[in-house]
Design a protein around this motif. Structure first.
Motif, PDB file in Angstrom:
ATOM      1  N   GLU A   4       0.828  -1.200   0.000  1.00  0.00           N
ATOM      2  CA  GLU A   4       0.000   0.000   0.000  1.00  0.00           C
ATOM      3  C   GLU A   4       0.866   1.254   0.000  1.00  0.00           C
ATOM      4  O   GLU A   4       0.602   2.211  -0.723  1.00  0.00           O
ATOM      5  N   THR A   5       1.905   1.255   0.806  1.00  0.00           N
ATOM      6  CA  THR A   5       2.787   2.416   0.862  1.00  0.00           C
ATOM      7  C   THR A   5       3.464   2.657  -0.485  1.00  0.00           C
ATOM      8  O   THR A   5       3.533   3.789  -0.984  1.00  0.00           O
ATOM      9  N   ALA A   6       3.978   1.575  -1.082  1.00  0.00           N
ATOM     10  CA  ALA A   6       4.626   1.712  -2.384  1.00  0.00           C
ATOM     11  C   ALA A   6       3.630   2.139  -3.456  1.00  0.00           C
ATOM     12  O   ALA A   6       3.966   2.921  -4.351  1.00  0.00           O
ATOM     13  N   ASP A   7       2.396   1.646  -3.355  1.00  0.00           N
ATOM     14  CA  ASP A   7       1.400   1.976  -4.365  1.00  0.00           C
ATOM     15  C   ASP A   7       1.021   3.457  -4.292  1.00  0.00           C
ATOM     16  O   ASP A   7       0.864   4.112  -5.329  1.00  0.00           O
ATOM     17  N   ARG A   8       0.907   3.998  -3.096  1.00  0.00           N
ATOM     18  CA  ARG A   8       0.633   5.441  -2.981  1.00  0.00           C
ATOM     19  C   ARG A   8       1.782   6.254  -3.550  1.00  0.00           C
ATOM     20  O   ARG A   8       1.568   7.277  -4.208  1.00  0.00           O
ATOM     21  N   SER A   9       2.993   5.807  -3.317  1.00  0.00           N
ATOM     22  CA  SER A   9       4.143   6.509  -3.878  1.00  0.00           C
ATOM     23  C   SER A   9       4.115   6.485  -5.406  1.00  0.00           C
ATOM     24  O   SER A   9       4.439   7.490  -6.063  1.00  0.00           O
ATOM     25  N   LYS A  10       3.733   5.346  -5.986  1.00  0.00           N
ATOM     26  CA  LYS A  10       3.648   5.262  -7.452  1.00  0.00           C
ATOM     27  C   LYS A  10       2.570   6.192  -7.991  1.00  0.00           C
ATOM     28  O   LYS A  10       2.756   6.845  -9.024  1.00  0.00           O
ATOM     29  N   GLU A  11       1.425   6.276  -7.307  1.00  0.00           N
ATOM     30  CA  GLU A  11       0.367   7.169  -7.765  1.00  0.00           C
ATOM     31  C   GLU A  11       0.827   8.628  -7.713  1.00  0.00           C
ATOM     32  O   GLU A  11       0.545   9.413  -8.619  1.00  0.00           O
ATOM     33  N   GLU A  12       1.533   8.983  -6.648  1.00  0.00           N
ATOM     34  CA  GLU A  12       2.054  10.343  -6.555  1.00  0.00           C
ATOM     35  C   GLU A  12       3.064  10.621  -7.657  1.00  0.00           C
ATOM     36  O   GLU A  12       3.089  11.720  -8.223  1.00  0.00           O
ATOM     37  N   GLN A  13       3.889   9.641  -7.979  1.00  0.00           N
ATOM     38  CA  GLN A  13       4.863   9.828  -9.042  1.00  0.00           C
ATOM     39  C   GLN A  13       4.176  10.019 -10.388  1.00  0.00           C
ATOM     40  O   GLN A  13       4.568  10.876 -11.189  1.00  0.00           O
ATOM     41  N   GLU A  14       3.125   9.228 -10.653  1.00  0.00           N
ATOM     42  CA  GLU A  14       2.400   9.367 -11.912  1.00  0.00           C
ATOM     43  C   GLU A  14       1.710  10.722 -11.996  1.00  0.00           C
ATOM     44  O   GLU A  14       1.706  11.368 -13.058  1.00  0.00           O
ATOM     45  N   ALA A  15       1.133  11.174 -10.871  1.00  0.00           N
ATOM     46  CA  ALA A  15       0.508  12.505 -10.875  1.00  0.00           C
ATOM     47  C   ALA A  15       1.555  13.598 -11.068  1.00  0.00           C
ATOM     48  O   ALA A  15       1.313  14.603 -11.749  1.00  0.00           O
ATOM     49  N   ARG A  16       2.709  13.410 -10.470  1.00  0.00           N
ATOM     50  CA  ARG A  16       3.772  14.403 -10.618  1.00  0.00           C
ATOM     51  C   ARG A  16       4.248  14.480 -12.068  1.00  0.00           C
ATOM     52  O   ARG A  16       4.556  15.571 -12.577  1.00  0.00           O
ATOM     53  N   LEU A  17       4.325  13.340 -12.755  1.00  0.00           N
ATOM     54  CA  LEU A  17       4.698  13.362 -14.169  1.00  0.00           C
ATOM     55  C   LEU A  17       3.721  14.184 -14.991  1.00  0.00           C
ATOM     56  O   LEU A  17       4.113  14.965 -15.869  1.00  0.00           O
ATOM     57  N   LEU A  18       2.414  14.033 -14.701  1.00  0.00           N
ATOM     58  CA  LEU A  18       1.412  14.807 -15.428  1.00  0.00           C
ATOM     59  C   LEU A  18       1.535  16.296 -15.115  1.00  0.00           C
ATOM     60  O   LEU A  18       1.440  17.143 -16.007  1.00  0.00           O
ATOM     61  N   ARG A  19       1.741  16.618 -13.828  1.00  0.00           N
ATOM     62  CA  ARG A  19       1.893  18.031 -13.471  1.00  0.00           C
ATOM     63  C   ARG A  19       3.126  18.637 -14.131  1.00  0.00           C
ATOM     64  O   ARG A  19       3.092  19.763 -14.635  1.00  0.00           O
ATOM     65  N   ASP A  20       4.220  17.895 -14.116  1.00  0.00           N
ATOM     66  CA  ASP A  20       5.439  18.413 -14.744  1.00  0.00           C
ATOM     67  C   ASP A  20       5.248  18.618 -16.241  1.00  0.00           C
ATOM     68  O   ASP A  20       5.743  19.606 -16.807  1.00  0.00           O
ATOM     69  N   GLU A  21       4.515  17.699 -16.875  1.00  0.00           N
ATOM     70  CA  GLU A  21       4.286  17.856 -18.312  1.00  0.00           C
ATOM     71  C   GLU A  21       3.416  19.079 -18.593  1.00  0.00           C
ATOM     72  O   GLU A  21       3.680  19.846 -19.530  1.00  0.00           O
ATOM     73  N   GLU A  22       2.363  19.290 -17.772  1.00  0.00           N
ATOM     74  CA  GLU A  22       1.526  20.465 -17.959  1.00  0.00           C
ATOM     75  C   GLU A  22       2.319  21.747 -17.731  1.00  0.00           C
ATOM     76  O   GLU A  22       2.165  22.737 -18.465  1.00  0.00           O
ATOM     77  N   ALA A  23       3.179  21.744 -16.716  1.00  0.00           N
ATOM     78  CA  ALA A  23       3.999  22.930 -16.465  1.00  0.00           C
ATOM     79  C   ALA A  23       4.945  23.195 -17.630  1.00  0.00           C
ATOM     80  O   ALA A  23       5.144  24.355 -18.028  1.00  0.00           O
ATOM     81  N   ASP A  24       5.529  22.125 -18.171  1.00  0.00           N
ATOM     82  CA  ASP A  24       6.408  22.309 -19.333  1.00  0.00           C
ATOM     83  C   ASP A  24       5.639  22.871 -20.525  1.00  0.00           C
ATOM     84  O   ASP A  24       6.146  23.740 -21.244  1.00  0.00           O
TER      85      ASP A  24
END
Length: 805
Positions: free
Chosen positions: A681-701
């Motif tokens: 569960e802990t690792a899965d939440r970290s993966k979801e945050e990483q995927e959301a961060r990738l989307l945010r970084d792409e939108e910012a770019d």
């Protein structure tokens, strides 16, 4: 092969069957041995193991004797000293007649007894030591003496001081007499060196030290070489007062006429430096090493280059300033120079990491960079291969910033080298060297990887049939590129290569390609690229008409579960994974069975209740599959599948006691995985945050690029507008000049000026102005300067910019 012909009368002779039996008679008929020989090798089965070994040692064939000698540790383990005492006389008589192989077997058996501590110290001294010393004192064969010396050296820690002084020391001195052979004197040196750490200091100094120093001056080089190898043991064991007696002998050996002696003495000096006082090192050792560095003969160079790095590391603490380092710098440049033989330059390249470690990264640019760069561009491919091999170690010592500053051109040149061996060496360490250019400055980093990427692709294309290297690159190097280079370049170049290797090839390459495909599907920075990779995996593999491609997707699915969050995997890949569980080809179903625990872990109740029900039904159907192999694979996994706890909507901190139990170990199909729901569960939440961060970084770019484009477009618009206005003013100036030169206009202006009156001109803007309202502009008749102006220009500009965004 045809069976041997047997006469019927022999087979069915009643008298023969009664006395010997049919089986024994057939054995005799088929054997090439005579009856006497068969009788000789026949052993009474009623004898116990100890009696059998005694029979073999005394009356057996040489093969049986060797078997008995090898079984001595087992005899001692079972019967202790009593068993060894019973065989003692038989062992000695056997050793007197056996060959070299028998002696080696006996010596190994004795050493095994000592290492396993099957006998006590007194028993070793009384039972084993006399046998070993007797053989060493009488036998001359090199292999036999070597084996028994190893056995004797294993016994030394167990012997008493009296035994070592009286027995072993006397044996060594007797072997070291002047009239003895060279081999015998070498044995003397080795025994004394082995005795030195264990013998009492007073006995060592009074009985063996003088003999050891005398052997340093032996007339034969082999004896002097052997004494060089033993000097460190003596220097460590004797009192500090005798150390000044050892050093002159060592320095004399360093100046020996035989190159092998000099090399052994140099090795000894490296070990003894820690024992030499600091003052002696500065006054005697450092000047002597400086003189060795200035010896330009080829033999001296080959001796020095093998230990150059280690020597420099050992004496670095005693070197003060560049004056002390200068002879070493000059010597290393000379050893790596083009005038030296290629073998010498290659060995100099091997020493580069040790030299850099001793010198330090701060001195690299001034003293070592040109030397290493010349080694990397050497005309001999073997030298370049060695230089490429040490690049990773050297880069780790220098740090990222210095590697980028000094070694990037060298790195690119090695990657583009015309020799395949150099390129393969660089690729074998590419996963280690690639992150070394990940510097802090973003622009610098992008430029570096933009230059490395095409060089890597060109080198990777030459891997050919080297499947081990290809698997290495796929599993360790490909996953790094999405974080280091542009998403578009990685997508256009590495994704096709990954899919090609995933479609066919050796099994290790396909497994590595599965890992690379999952990493690329997760790590590419552009969402469109990630989606395209995922869709192609489903389209070209999971749902392909070829069963090989579908089976390959199973390997990818294992890695997709590890890199993606459960939510993303459930939405993108779970449907096709469920389809593979009921694939029409049994091989695909067998490989898919190991996915069952993984698929269960991506589901969460209550929202995935229908999917969980479907998965359970597929698992039950697999257990009853018509193919027995599929059913067996399903049964192997089913126990673990059923005992895995089900994920629920609660957080990891609120897991029930049943869910937070010890991790479950899965071992099936060569896969062993530990499942821990809380950790998952802990690792899965970290993966979801990483995927959301990738989307945010792409939108910012995207927003940043859009703003940059807008600013560039606005600048260009304003530049064009300014140019148009300036050209309009320039075109209006001649007209205004001509008008003012008109006499009537001049008279009008002069009249108005003299009367002090101002004329006001009301001018309405053209239709379609900002806001559709008229704007009043007043001009002075003399200055033609507007006294009130509208903000229409700025408003329209702001409106245009806002509309673009």
């Amino acid at each position: 092969m045809a069976a041997p012909i047997v006469e019927d009368s022999d087979l069915f002779d009643d008298e023969l069957l009664k006395t010997e039996g049919l089986e024994s008679h057939l054995l005799k008929q088929r054997s090439l041995k005579s009856e006497a020989e068969v009788e000789k090798f026949t052993v009474d089965e009623s004898l116990d193991e100890l009696e059998k070994q005694l029979l073999f040692l005394t009356q057996g064939h040489p093969l049986q004797q060797k078997r008995a000698l090898r079984s001595l540790p087992g005899i001692v383990r079972e019967h202790g000293r009593k068993g060894l005492d019973k065989l003692a006389s038989a062992i000695q008589s056997c050793l007197a007649t056996t060959d070299q192989e028998g002696h080696v077997a006996a010596a190994d058996a004795f050493a095994c007894i000592v290492h396993e501590k099957l006998l006590g110290p007194e028993e070793v001294q009384e039972c084993l030591l006399p046998v070993a010393m007797h053989v060493i004192n009488t036998k001359r064969e090199t292999d036999v003496v070597e084996a028994w010396l190893a056995s004797l050296f294993a016994m030394l820690p167990w012997l008493s001081q009296a035994s070592m002084r009286a027995d072993v020391s006397d044996l060594a001195l007797s072997k070291g007499q002047v009239e003895e052979t060279v081999e015998s004197r070498v044995v003397c040196c080795r025994i004394m060196g082995a005795l030195a750490p264990h013998l009492d200091r007073s006995a060592l100094e009074s009985k063996l030290f003088r003999k050891a120093m005398a052997l340093c001056q032996d007339t034969d080089a082999e004896v002097r070489i052997c004494m060089c190898e033993q000097l460190y043991a003596f220097a460590s064991a004797v009192s500090p007062e005798l150390l000044p007696t050892v050093l002159p002998e060592l320095f004399e050996l360093l100046n020996d006429e035989d190159g092998r002696v000099k090399q052994s003495a140099l090795e000894c000096l490296i070990r003894m430096l820690e024992l030499i006082p600091k003052e002696a090192r500065k006054e005697r050792v450092i000047p002597m090493l400086h003189g060795l560095c200035t010896d330009t003969s080829e033999s001296a160079s080959f001796i020095l280059v093998g230990v150059f790095g280690r020597i420099l590391q050992r004496v670095a603490c005693d070197l003060e300033g560049d004056d002390d380092y200068a002879p070493f710098y000059d010597a290393y440049r000379r050893l790596a120079g083009l005038e030296q033989p290629p073998e010498l330059r290659a060995r100099a390249a091997e020493q580069f990491p040790a030299v850099l470690k001793a010198v330090g990264a701060r001195r690299y640019a001034l003293h070592l960079h040109s030397t290493y760069a010349s080694l990397c561009t050497d005309q001999d491919s073997g030298v370049r291969t060695v230089a490429a091999h040490v690049f990773a170690e050297a880069g780790a010592l220098l740090g990222k910033e210095r590697v980028h500053t000094y070694l990037l051109p060298v790195y690119l040149q090695l990657l583009r080298d015309s020799c395949a061996d150099v390129q393969l060496e660089m690729l074998s360490l590419f996963d280690t060297t690639l992150p070394m250019f990940n510097v802090t400055n973003e622009d610098t980093r992008k430029k570096a990887y933009a230059a490395i990427f095409p060089a890597f692709l060109a080198a990777e294309a030459k891997v050919g049939l080297n499947w081990r290297l290809q698997a290495h690159l796929l599993s360790l190097t490909y996953p790094q590129w999405p974080d280091l280079h542009t998403s578009g370049a990685v997508f256009e170049n590495l994704v096709p290569l990954t899919f090609r290797h995933l479609s066919g090839g050796p099994a290790p390459v396909m497994a590595a390609a599965g890992k690379a495909a999952a990493a690329l599907a997760h790590g590419l920075k552009r969402a469109s690229h990630r989606a395209e990779v995922g869709q192609r995996l489903v389209r070209e593999f999971a749902r392909h008409k070829s069963c090989l491609n579908r089976a390959a997707f199973v390997e990818v699915a294992y890695n997709l579960v590890k890199v993606f969050s459960a939510r993303h995997f459930r939405e993108a890949f779970l449907p096709c994974c469920l389809e593979l569980l009921r694939d029409p080809v049994p091989t695909v179903r067998i490989r898919s069975m190991d996915m069952l625990p993984y698929l269960k872990l991506v589901l969460r109740l209550p929202e995935d209740a229908s999917l969980m029900e479907r998965l359970n039904k597929l698992a039950e159907n697999a257990v009853e599959d018509s193919d027995k192999d599929v059913a067996g694979a399903a049964r192997d996994v089913m126990a673990v599948f059923q005992q895995l706890p089900m994920r629920t909507g609660m957080s990891a901190s609120r897991l029930s006691a049943s869910q937070s139990s010890a991790p479950v170990q899965l071992s099936s199909g060569g896969i062993s995985v530990s499942f821990d729901v809380a950790a998952f569960e802990t690792a899965d939440r970290s993966k979801e945050e990483q995927e959301a961060r990738l989307l945010r970084d792409e939108e910012a770019d995207d927003r940043r690029r859009l703003d940059d484009s807008g600013r560039g477009l606005g600048t260009a618009f304003r530049s064009r507008l300014g140019g148009t206005m300036q050209s309009g003013v320039r075109s209006a100036q001649p007209k205004m000049t001509a008008r003012l030169s008109n006499p009537s206009v001049q008279r009008s202006v002069s009249l108005n000026s003299s009367s002090g009156q101002r004329r006001s001109f009301d001018r309405a803007p053209p239709s379609g102005g900002v806001g559709g309202s008229a704007t009043r502009t007043s001009f002075s008749a003399t200055s033609r300067t507007p006294t009130s102006s509208s903000s229409s220009s700025s408003s329209s500009s702001s409106s245009s910019s806002s509309s673009y965004r």
